[in-house]
Design a protein around this motif. Structure first.
Motif, PDB file in Angstrom:
ATOM      1  N   ARG A  30       0.821  -1.207   0.000  1.00 42.71           N
ATOM      2  CA  ARG A  30       0.000   0.000   0.000  1.00 42.71           C
ATOM      3  C   ARG A  30       0.859   1.263   0.000  1.00 42.71           C
ATOM      4  O   ARG A  30       0.557   2.220  -0.726  1.00 42.71           O
ATOM      5  CB  ARG A  30      -0.921  -0.012   1.215  1.00 42.71           C
ATOM      6  CG  ARG A  30      -2.009  -1.073   1.156  1.00 42.71           C
ATOM      7  CD  ARG A  30      -2.907  -1.010   2.386  1.00 42.71           C
ATOM      8  NE  ARG A  30      -3.988  -1.985   2.325  1.00 42.71           N
ATOM      9  CZ  ARG A  30      -4.908  -2.132   3.284  1.00 42.71           C
ATOM     10  NH1 ARG A  30      -4.875  -1.362   4.361  1.00 42.71           N
ATOM     11  NH2 ARG A  30      -5.859  -3.044   3.160  1.00 42.71           N
ATOM     12  N   LEU A  31       1.905   1.288   0.806  1.00 44.55           N
ATOM     13  CA  LEU A  31       2.734   2.491   0.906  1.00 44.55           C
ATOM     14  C   LEU A  31       3.448   2.802  -0.409  1.00 44.55           C
ATOM     15  O   LEU A  31       3.667   3.962  -0.747  1.00 44.55           O
ATOM     16  CB  LEU A  31       3.750   2.332   2.036  1.00 44.55           C
ATOM     17  CG  LEU A  31       3.186   2.350   3.458  1.00 44.55           C
ATOM     18  CD1 LEU A  31       4.285   2.029   4.467  1.00 44.55           C
ATOM     19  CD2 LEU A  31       2.539   3.696   3.777  1.00 44.55           C
ATOM     20  N   LEU A  32       3.817   1.764  -1.154  1.00 43.42           N
ATOM     21  CA  LEU A  32       4.483   1.973  -2.436  1.00 43.42           C
ATOM     22  C   LEU A  32       3.492   2.033  -3.596  1.00 43.42           C
ATOM     23  O   LEU A  32       3.903   2.239  -4.742  1.00 43.42           O
ATOM     24  CB  LEU A  32       5.503   0.855  -2.691  1.00 43.42           C
ATOM     25  CG  LEU A  32       6.667   0.750  -1.710  1.00 43.42           C
ATOM     26  CD1 LEU A  32       7.647  -0.331  -2.172  1.00 43.42           C
ATOM     27  CD2 LEU A  32       7.388   2.082  -1.547  1.00 43.42           C
ATOM     28  N   ASP A  33       2.214   1.857  -3.297  1.00 46.29           N
ATOM     29  CA  ASP A  33       1.158   1.893  -4.322  1.00 46.29           C
ATOM     30  C   ASP A  33       1.511   0.977  -5.492  1.00 46.29           C
ATOM     31  O   ASP A  33       1.467   1.376  -6.664  1.00 46.29           O
ATOM     32  CB  ASP A  33       0.951   3.336  -4.811  1.00 46.29           C
ATOM     33  CG  ASP A  33      -0.335   3.497  -5.609  1.00 46.29           C
ATOM     34  OD1 ASP A  33      -1.229   2.627  -5.486  1.00 46.29           O
ATOM     35  OD2 ASP A  33      -0.440   4.490  -6.361  1.00 46.29           O
ATOM     36  N   LEU A  34       1.830  -0.262  -5.170  1.00 48.22           N
ATOM     37  CA  LEU A  34       2.311  -1.188  -6.191  1.00 48.22           C
ATOM     38  C   LEU A  34       1.230  -1.580  -7.191  1.00 48.22           C
ATOM     39  O   LEU A  34       1.538  -1.942  -8.329  1.00 48.22           O
ATOM     40  CB  LEU A  34       2.899  -2.440  -5.527  1.00 48.22           C
ATOM     41  CG  LEU A  34       4.154  -2.205  -4.677  1.00 48.22           C
ATOM     42  CD1 LEU A  34       4.709  -3.531  -4.177  1.00 48.22           C
ATOM     43  CD2 LEU A  34       5.231  -1.449  -5.472  1.00 48.22           C
ATOM     44  N   GLN A  35      -0.032  -1.499  -6.787  1.00 45.90           N
ATOM     45  CA  GLN A  35      -1.103  -1.852  -7.714  1.00 45.90           C
ATOM     46  C   GLN A  35      -1.131  -0.920  -8.921  1.00 45.90           C
ATOM     47  O   GLN A  35      -1.619  -1.285  -9.993  1.00 45.90           O
ATOM     48  CB  GLN A  35      -2.459  -1.816  -6.994  1.00 45.90           C
ATOM     49  CG  GLN A  35      -2.643  -2.890  -5.931  1.00 45.90           C
ATOM     50  CD  GLN A  35      -2.918  -4.256  -6.517  1.00 45.90           C
ATOM     51  OE1 GLN A  35      -3.107  -4.421  -7.721  1.00 45.90           O
ATOM     52  NE2 GLN A  35      -2.935  -5.271  -5.662  1.00 45.90           N
ATOM     53  N   ALA A  36      -0.602   0.293  -8.766  1.00 40.06           N
ATOM     54  CA  ALA A  36      -0.637   1.278  -9.851  1.00 40.06           C
ATOM     55  C   ALA A  36       0.554   1.146 -10.798  1.00 40.06           C
ATOM     56  O   ALA A  36       0.604   1.839 -11.821  1.00 40.06           O
ATOM     57  CB  ALA A  36      -0.672   2.691  -9.264  1.00 40.06           C
ATOM     58  N   SER A  38       3.287  -0.723 -13.489  1.00 39.60           N
ATOM     59  CA  SER A  38       3.240  -1.686 -14.593  1.00 39.60           C
ATOM     60  C   SER A  38       3.734  -3.045 -14.121  1.00 39.60           C
ATOM     61  O   SER A  38       4.660  -3.142 -13.317  1.00 39.60           O
ATOM     62  CB  SER A  38       4.091  -1.195 -15.764  1.00 39.60           C
ATOM     63  OG  SER A  38       3.598   0.031 -16.261  1.00 39.60           O
ATOM     64  N   GLN A  39       3.116  -4.092 -14.655  1.00 48.62           N
ATOM     65  CA  GLN A  39       3.485  -5.454 -14.273  1.00 48.62           C
ATOM     66  C   GLN A  39       3.922  -6.249 -15.495  1.00 48.62           C
ATOM     67  O   GLN A  39       3.579  -5.884 -16.611  1.00 48.62           O
ATOM     68  CB  GLN A  39       2.274  -6.120 -13.597  1.00 48.62           C
ATOM     69  CG  GLN A  39       1.824  -5.390 -12.339  1.00 48.62           C
ATOM     70  CD  GLN A  39       0.592  -6.026 -11.720  1.00 48.62           C
ATOM     71  OE1 GLN A  39       0.442  -7.251 -11.690  1.00 48.62           O
ATOM     72  NE2 GLN A  39      -0.316  -5.184 -11.236  1.00 48.62           N
ATOM     73  N   PRO A  40       4.704  -7.315 -15.268  1.00 50.36           N
ATOM     74  CA  PRO A  40       5.118  -7.875 -13.987  1.00 50.36           C
ATOM     75  C   PRO A  40       6.179  -7.009 -13.302  1.00 50.36           C
ATOM     76  O   PRO A  40       6.932  -6.298 -13.968  1.00 50.36           O
ATOM     77  CB  PRO A  40       5.678  -9.246 -14.361  1.00 50.36           C
ATOM     78  CG  PRO A  40       6.166  -9.074 -15.763  1.00 50.36           C
ATOM     79  CD  PRO A  40       5.198  -8.127 -16.407  1.00 50.36           C
ATOM     80  N   LEU A  41       6.228  -7.097 -11.997  1.00 52.26           N
ATOM     81  CA  LEU A  41       7.198  -6.361 -11.199  1.00 52.26           C
ATOM     82  C   LEU A  41       8.350  -7.283 -10.828  1.00 52.26           C
ATOM     83  O   LEU A  41       8.136  -8.376 -10.291  1.00 52.26           O
ATOM     84  CB  LEU A  41       6.538  -5.848  -9.909  1.00 52.26           C
ATOM     85  CG  LEU A  41       5.452  -4.785 -10.051  1.00 52.26           C
ATOM     86  CD1 LEU A  41       4.753  -4.574  -8.713  1.00 52.26           C
ATOM     87  CD2 LEU A  41       6.051  -3.477 -10.548  1.00 52.26           C
ATOM     88  N   ARG A  42       9.553  -6.825 -11.116  1.00 47.41           N
ATOM     89  CA  ARG A  42      10.738  -7.561 -10.665  1.00 47.41           C
ATOM     90  C   ARG A  42      11.093  -7.012  -9.291  1.00 47.41           C
ATOM     91  O   ARG A  42      11.477  -5.858  -9.152  1.00 47.41           O
ATOM     92  CB  ARG A  42      11.889  -7.372 -11.651  1.00 47.41           C
ATOM     93  CG  ARG A  42      11.604  -7.931 -13.041  1.00 47.41           C
ATOM     94  CD  ARG A  42      12.641  -7.476 -14.044  1.00 47.41           C
ATOM     95  NE  ARG A  42      12.636  -6.015 -14.157  1.00 47.41           N
ATOM     96  CZ  ARG A  42      13.519  -5.310 -14.864  1.00 47.41           C
ATOM     97  NH1 ARG A  42      14.483  -5.920 -15.503  1.00 47.41           N
ATOM     98  NH2 ARG A  42      13.429  -3.984 -14.908  1.00 47.41           N
ATOM     99  N   PRO A  61      -2.433 -12.542  -5.362  1.00 47.27           N
ATOM    100  CA  PRO A  61      -3.524 -12.894  -6.286  1.00 47.27           C
ATOM    101  C   PRO A  61      -3.743 -11.905  -7.424  1.00 47.27           C
ATOM    102  O   PRO A  61      -4.332 -12.271  -8.452  1.00 47.27           O
ATOM    103  CB  PRO A  61      -4.759 -12.943  -5.362  1.00 47.27           C
ATOM    104  CG  PRO A  61      -4.409 -12.045  -4.215  1.00 47.27           C
ATOM    105  CD  PRO A  61      -2.932 -12.215  -4.021  1.00 47.27           C
ATOM    106  N   SER A  62      -3.280 -10.656  -7.271  1.00 46.51           N
ATOM    107  CA  SER A  62      -3.527  -9.679  -8.333  1.00 46.51           C
ATOM    108  C   SER A  62      -2.257  -9.016  -8.856  1.00 46.51           C
ATOM    109  O   SER A  62      -2.224  -8.574 -10.009  1.00 46.51           O
ATOM    110  CB  SER A  62      -4.503  -8.597  -7.863  1.00 46.51           C
ATOM    111  OG  SER A  62      -4.011  -7.925  -6.722  1.00 46.51           O
TER     112      SER A  62
END
Length: 255
Positions: A30-36, A38-42, A61-62
């Motif tokens: 949440r603090l890094l706002d990873l959902q926003a 681009s993926q995949p994330l290394r 899961p997402s």
């Protein structure tokens, strides 16, 4: 630590509680706002401990994450779904710019003296992608109770008196951690070439929202504006930062 006695060997102090690691990983997400992003994330976790955080992101899961993890000791309780390497010292066995996300959660206080801490930060920057983001957490020297030894005021003493105080109180034989102060850490981050943002207040809010969403303290905290909490950042027990690379243009035009 050349020439150190057996008592002076630094311990890993791994948190071997997978439940708490899941909550910690969610807070980092949440603090890094990873959902926003681009993926995949290394993603790289430095100081993997139980493996709970690495496992959380590897099986998310997402979020689609390709996870690597390193530690100087293998204390893992969960070993699947991510790559692990045991390392020595602070050097990282990865190519420059490889990772979109780098996590250093309560690691820098364990790596050694100021020189080793500075090298730890330089290594994080080296392996971080130019558009990458990092999470850095370290105990605040001015925390009331030192978390590794459960001893009040331990880190308040000058460095030369911390081990004698630890021994006097019967809590250990060698104080093997180097907690940092807010201004000291921010100077180190700047010197290592990072833009940085203090997340202590946001992290405090997220901790209560995740661990006690219906609690009275959480409800009260929701009503307190950030401005009233900001003066307390220097004494919040854990210093937490979002870090990003300064780009060459920004560095050359700084000031």
């Amino acid at each position: 630590m050349n020439g150190a006695s057996h008592d002076a060997v630094r311990q890993p102090h791994a948190v071997l509680d997978l439940g708490s690691r899941t909550a910690k990983a969610l807070k980092i997400e949440r603090l890094l706002d990873l959902q926003a992003r681009s993926q995949p994330l290394r993603l790289l976790e430095i100081g993997t401990g139980s493996g709970g955080i690495a496992h959380y992101f590897a099986t998310h899961p997402s979020l689609r994450c390709e996870v690597d993890a390193v530690d100087v000791v293998d204390n893992r309780l969960t070993t699947g779904d991510y790559r692990f390497q045991q390392v020595e010292g602070v050097a990282l066995p990865f190519a420059d710019g490889r990772f979109d996300v780098v996590i250093s959660n309560h690691v820098i206080e364990h790596v050694g003296d100021a020189s080793a801490q500075a090298q730890h930060l330089r290594e994080i920057r080296r392996v971080m992608h130019p558009d990458g983001v990092g999470y850095l957490a370290v105990p605040n020297r001015w925390m009331l109770t030192e978390p590794h030894y459960r001893l009040m005021f331990l880190s308040w003493w000058p460095r030369s008196l911390r081990t004698p105080y630890l021994r006097l109180m019967g809590k250990g034989t060698f104080y093997d951690c180097e907690p940092l102060q807010l201004g000291q850490l921010e100077r180190m981050l700047t010197a290592a070439g990072f833009r940085h943002r203090n997340l202590c207040i946001q992290a405090l809010r997220e901790t209560f929202e995740i661990e006690r969403p219906a609690g009275g303290a959480t409800k009260l905290l929701r009503k307190i504006p950030d401005g009233l909490l900001r003066p307390f950042r220097r004494i919040i027990p854990t210093l937490i930062y979002r870090i990003e690379k300064k780009q060459p243009w920004a560095e050359s035009h700084a000031g």
